[in-house]
Design an enzyme around this catalytic site. Structure first.
Site, mmCIF file in Angstrom:
data_model
loop_
_atom_site.group_PDB
_atom_site.id
_atom_site.type_symbol
_atom_site.label_atom_id
_atom_site.label_comp_id
_atom_site.label_asym_id
_atom_site.label_seq_id
_atom_site.Cartn_x
_atom_site.Cartn_y
_atom_site.Cartn_z
ATOM 1 N N CYS A 121 0.774 -1.228 0.171
ATOM 2 C CA CYS A 121 -0.098 -0.146 -0.098
ATOM 3 C C CYS A 121 0.864 1.104 0.181
ATOM 4 O O CYS A 121 0.237 2.332 0.078
ATOM 5 C CB CYS A 121 -0.857 0.041 1.297
ATOM 6 N N HIS A 260 -2.063 7.121 4.569
ATOM 7 C CA HIS A 260 -2.669 6.046 3.935
ATOM 8 C C HIS A 260 -3.827 5.546 4.700
ATOM 9 O O HIS A 260 -3.810 5.769 6.037
ATOM 10 C CB HIS A 260 -1.775 4.948 3.747
ATOM 11 N N ASN A 290 -10.133 0.889 2.784
ATOM 12 C CA ASN A 290 -8.524 0.899 2.298
ATOM 13 C C ASN A 290 -8.346 0.477 0.868
ATOM 14 O O ASN A 290 -8.570 -0.603 0.153
ATOM 15 C CB ASN A 290 -7.918 -0.100 3.211
HETATM 16 C C1 LIG Z 1 -7.881 -5.999 11.500
HETATM 17 C C2 LIG Z 1 -8.174 -5.067 12.597
HETATM 18 C C3 LIG Z 1 -9.240 -4.069 12.306
HETATM 19 C C4 LIG Z 1 -8.775 -5.997 13.709
HETATM 20 O O1 LIG Z 1 -8.892 -5.335 14.864
HETATM 21 P P1 LIG Z 1 -8.391 -5.658 16.313
HETATM 22 O O2 LIG Z 1 -9.125 -4.635 17.236
HETATM 23 O O3 LIG Z 1 -7.068 -5.978 16.262
HETATM 24 O O4 LIG Z 1 -9.387 -7.019 16.396
HETATM 25 P P2 LIG Z 1 -8.660 -8.665 16.531
HETATM 26 O O5 LIG Z 1 -8.141 -9.145 15.382
HETATM 27 O O6 LIG Z 1 -7.908 -8.490 17.978
HETATM 28 O O7 LIG Z 1 -10.117 -9.428 16.761
HETATM 29 C C5 LIG Z 1 -10.830 -9.281 17.639
HETATM 30 C C6 LIG Z 1 -12.189 -10.183 17.729
HETATM 31 O O8 LIG Z 1 -13.077 -9.467 16.496
HETATM 32 C C7 LIG Z 1 -13.218 -10.595 15.552
HETATM 33 N N1 LIG Z 1 -13.537 -9.988 14.239
HETATM 34 C C8 LIG Z 1 -12.481 -9.859 13.194
HETATM 35 N N2 LIG Z 1 -12.901 -9.221 12.218
HETATM 36 C C9 LIG Z 1 -14.330 -9.054 12.331
HETATM 37 C C10 LIG Z 1 -15.311 -8.660 11.740
HETATM 38 N N3 LIG Z 1 -15.363 -8.041 10.635
HETATM 39 N N4 LIG Z 1 -16.579 -8.450 12.406
HETATM 40 C C11 LIG Z 1 -16.805 -9.019 13.553
HETATM 41 N N5 LIG Z 1 -15.805 -9.430 14.371
HETATM 42 C C12 LIG Z 1 -14.653 -9.557 13.718
HETATM 43 C C13 LIG Z 1 -11.859 -11.614 15.732
HETATM 44 O O9 LIG Z 1 -12.391 -12.903 15.342
HETATM 45 C C14 LIG Z 1 -11.869 -11.489 17.093
HETATM 46 O O10 LIG Z 1 -12.800 -12.481 17.910
HETATM 47 P P3 LIG Z 1 -12.125 -13.234 18.831
HETATM 48 O O11 LIG Z 1 -11.781 -12.486 20.120
HETATM 49 O O12 LIG Z 1 -13.352 -14.133 19.290
HETATM 50 O O13 LIG Z 1 -11.117 -14.143 18.459
HETATM 51 C C15 LIG Z 1 -6.683 -4.227 13.224
HETATM 52 O O14 LIG Z 1 -5.975 -5.486 13.553
HETATM 53 C C16 LIG Z 1 -6.422 -3.537 12.000
HETATM 54 O O15 LIG Z 1 -6.918 -2.698 11.234
HETATM 55 N N6 LIG Z 1 -5.002 -3.914 11.677
HETATM 56 C C17 LIG Z 1 -4.377 -3.377 10.575
HETATM 57 C C18 LIG Z 1 -4.572 -3.872 9.583
HETATM 58 C C19 LIG Z 1 -4.351 -3.065 8.237
HETATM 59 O O16 LIG Z 1 -4.580 -1.953 8.211
HETATM 60 N N7 LIG Z 1 -4.105 -3.513 7.093
HETATM 61 C C20 LIG Z 1 -3.587 -3.022 5.767
HETATM 62 C C21 LIG Z 1 -2.386 -2.245 5.847
HETATM 63 S S1 LIG Z 1 -1.845 -1.548 4.444
#
Ligand SMILES: CC(C)(COP(=O)(O)OP(=O)(O)OC[C@H]1O[C@@H](n2cnc3c(N)ncnc32)[C@H](O)[C@@H]1OP(=O)(O)O)[C@@H](O)C(=O)NCCC(=O)NCCS
Length: 335
Positions: A121, A260, A290
């Protein structure tokens, strides 16, 4: 002239801009119809409310050509004048040929060289740095840089941890020479030890396509969100501090910060660490999700259209993504 100081480039400017997004809007509620998720979860964790989705028959080059045509229409040149077409993307039409070859041909950029840049990205910032270096070194005069993505075809729509985050769109900027002293300050970085945190595992020479890779959804994006989150907040902050320092400026000198658009919590955390006020930070993530390499040009266009970005403003852009890569660019806005 290149090499005023490492990362500092003089003599090039962004001279035109154009964007294009698909018509179809997919809201969080729409996704909740077929996946175990909710508008509340997605909005709270990411800031995303909806995203644009390309048609079945639309690929990255289709969005790129539409954005490029708008950019050229806003410029003082024709496609046949272009020296170089650079497409930055993680969702190319094909593994080969380069999407840039297809785009240049469809535009009628007959005398232009063309290639793709793959830097996750961060691609748009990398592409802008390459274009700026070519122009500032007087090798080329008219370089088109595109960020174009159809990520809706690169995600696993059964994986709620990734598919809710991404959207489709394209943006194009023209980089041309200037003698008014406009300065670009760049910082480009990479830490390949984090490659496994954000990848499309199959389809390349490491894991060629087989029935098993298709069955296991290995041609879609895999992500360890928490690791990417930590990496992003740290590198965006450090990289922005570096480009400001190289240019002898501080956060107070920046009129608009365009990071970004991956997650509003990443944006807010980086902005807070850097010391920006809300008024200095731009985001349209809520409406596009994104869009990877397209996210910064989509923001520049909207900010410029609604008066948040004005001629003479000091602009700071920052990207991060698969690689893991990061990159920042500081420049004066001259449109
Ligand atoms: C992906 C992201 C939003 C997840 O948020 P988070 O607060 O870290 O959430 P977690 O991964 O800890 O997941 C928490 C819970 O939500 C759940 N979950 C994940 N996606 C979900 C969704 N779309 N809807 C509902 N629940 C969801 C998970 O399964 C997890 O459940 P569990 O605790 O029972 O296992 C976050 O990590 C993020 O934005 N990371 C950066 C990703 C990014 O920017 N990538 C591109 C870079 S260019």
């Amino acid at each position: 002239m290149i090499g005023l100081k490492r990362g500092l480039v003089k003599g090039a400017r962004i001279s035109a801009l154009g964007v294009h997004v698909p018509e179809r809007v997919l809201t969080n509620d729409d996704i909740a119809q077929f996946l175990d998720t909710s508008d509340e979860w997605i909005t709270t964790r990411t800031g995303i409310r909806e995203r644009r989705i390309a048609r079945v028959d639309e690929a990255a080059s289709d969005l790129a050509v539409a954005a490029a045509e708008r950019c050229l229409a806003a410029s003082d040149i024709e496609a046949c004048d272009l020296d170089l077409v650079i497409v930055t993307t993680i969702s190319p039409d094909h593994l080969m040929p380069a999407t840039a070859s297809i785009v240049a041909d469809r535009l009628g950029a007959r005398r232009a060289g063309a290639f793709d840049v793959q830097a996750g990205c961060t691609g748009f910032v990398y592409g802008l740095a390459i274009a700026t270096a070519f122009v500032a070194a007087s090798i080329y005069e008219h370089v088109l840089v595109l960020g174009a993505e159809v990520l809706s075809k690169m995600v696993d729509w059964e994986d709620r941890g990734t598919c809710v985050l991404f959207g489709d769109g394209a943006g194009a900027v023209l980089v041309q020479p200037t003698d008014n002293g406009s300065i670009f300050s760049f910082d480009l970085g990479n830490d390949g030890s984090g490659a496994q945190y954000l990848s499309v595992p199959a389809g390349g020479s490491r894991l060629p396509a087989t029935y098993a890779t298709v069955r296991d959804h290995d041609h879609a994006m895999h992500m360890v969100g928490s690791e990417v989150f930590k990496f992003a907040t740290r590198t965006v902050t450090e990289s922005c501090e570096k480009v400001l320092d190289d240019a002898g400026l501080t956060v107070e000198d920046v009129d608009l910060f365009v990071p970004h658009q991956a997650n509003i919590r990443i944006i807010e955390s980086a902005a807070r660490r850097l010391g920006f006020t809300d008024g200095q930070v731009f985001s349209n993530l809520d409406r596009y999700g994104n869009t990877s390499c397209a996210s910064i040009p989509l923001c520049l266009h909207e900010a410029s259209e609604n008066g948040r970005l004005k001629k003479g403003d000091m602009l700071l852009m920052a990207g991060f993504g698969a690689g893991l890569t990061w990159g920042s660019c500081l420049t004066k806005w001259e449109l």
